[in-house]
Design an enzyme around this catalytic site. Structure first.
Site, short mmCIF file in Angstrom:
data_model
loop_
_atom_site.label_atom_id
_atom_site.label_comp_id
_atom_site.label_asym_id
_atom_site.label_seq_id
_atom_site.Cartn_x
_atom_site.Cartn_y
_atom_site.Cartn_z
N ASP B 63 0.67 -1.35 -0.22
CA ASP B 63 0.02 -0.20 -0.14
C ASP B 63 1.10 1.31 -0.68
OD1 ASP B 63 -2.24 1.89 0.76
OD2 ASP B 63 -3.50 0.15 1.10
N CYS B 188 -15.62 4.81 -3.11
CA CYS B 188 -16.34 5.22 -1.50
C CYS B 188 -16.30 6.07 -1.22
CB CYS B 188 -15.96 3.48 -1.20
SG CYS B 188 -16.03 1.60 -0.87
#
Lengths: 63, 266
Positions: B63, B188
């Protein structure tokens, strides 16, 4: 014909020549946000509706 | 068999070893497994938590983002680590939870240039990303490298999950072919997501990965599980491999970086 959206089944009237895009629009679903799976495979939305187990799947990408 | 475990390991994994589906042999397989979680966000956080707790021997965590306060409503493993790289933050959590787990941090975004080099080091991959370009990239790289992977995606109260065994079962591209036009499907960030939704689906991804490692039960191959938590509708969509899929068919054997923009059409 019978269409599944999630676990809900809907019966819709289909006229000759109607496409899967027409089907989505008739169900008030935005064709850019859904795909149609017939007998386990996605179908082009511009193609004519055919017999088969028809499932409508929402398209999401969040994580 | 049990002589291969330390006293502490026997106590730590007692609730798993006691199950005939896992046993000592299964626990050993887990301790030898190498799983890569791409994305340590909403889906990745619960997946990392339960894979580490189960004793997966090596966890790769990729990430490039840093922990923000808006993440903590669902990404609970990052508590107390605001501003830290998410892969690094996840490592801090895993090291506290289970010292048996070796963590390899990949503190950058997975892209067309690095995806195959990272993926090939692991047995199973979890796609816990949050955008279509990454999803098609991970699918294509995993199929090319022959790595089983678990896909999941969520929005609001809704989610989907499927497992892919390359060249044997339907892949993500067999189902979705290409990404929708940019902006047509909300993220989202735009539409929101319940922490429970990501918690559920990330946990299901961990369950699928464990079953794939242990070769037990039934996995979500050739099928997509969808759940709408607002209506509590659970559904399975049966899927088949698409013989015209450019990746599954083997027609395309390389990652072509310029293809991984917007629609990801091959």
């Amino acid at each position: 014909m019978e269409v599944s959206i999630g676990s809900k089944k809907r019966t819709v009237d289909v006229r000759d020549g109607e496409t899967y895009e027409d089907l989505l629009l008739s169900l008030n679903l935005n064709p850019e946000e859904y795909i149609v799976i017939v007998d386990g495979k996605p179908v082009p939305l511009e193609s004519e509706i055919k017999e088969g187990e028809t499932k409508i799947l929402k398209v999401v990408s969040g994580g | 068999m049990f002589s291969e475990f330390s006293e502490e390991q026997i106590r730590r994994y007692a609730r798993q070893i006691i199950m005939p589906e896992i046993g000592g042999g299964g626990q050993k397989k887990l301790l030898e497994a190498k799983i890569l979680v791409i994305g340590a966000g909403g889906l990745g956080s619960p997946a990392i938590q339960f894979l580490a707790a189960a004793g997966v021997g090596k966890l790769g965590i990729a990430d490039g983002d840093n922990v923000e306060i808006s993440n903590l409503q669902r990404q609970t493993i990052h508590a107390g680590n605001l501003g830290m790289n998410k892969a690094e933050s996840a490592r801090v959590f895993v090291e506290k939870l289970n010292p048996d787990v070796e963590v390899e941090v990949h503190p950058f975004h997975i892209n067309a240039e690095n995806v195959r080099d990272v993926v090939k080091k692991y047995d199973i991959i979890l796609d816990c990303t949050d955008n279509f370009v990454s999803r098609f990239l991970i699918n294509d790289a995993c199929v090319i490298e022959g790595k089983p992977f678990v896909h999941s995606a969520v929005l609001k109260f809704y989610g989907e999950i499927m497992s892919i065994v390359p060249k044997e079962t339907a892949c993500y591209r067999c189902v979705f072919r290409h990404a929708p036009p940019p902006g047509s499907v909300p993220s989202c960030q735009e539409a929101g997501v319940l922490g429970v939704t990501t918690g559920l689906f990330g946990t299901l991804q961990a369950a699928e990965a464990i079953k794939l490692i242990l070769n037990i039960g039934e996995t979500l191959t050739n099928k997509m599980l969808t759940v709408d938590l607002l209506t509590m509708e659970f559904d399975i969509v049966k899927l088949r491999r698409n013989e015209n899929c450019p990746i599954c068919s083997g027609r395309i054997r390389e990652i072509i970086p310029e293809k991984y923009v917007e629609r990801c059409q091959l």
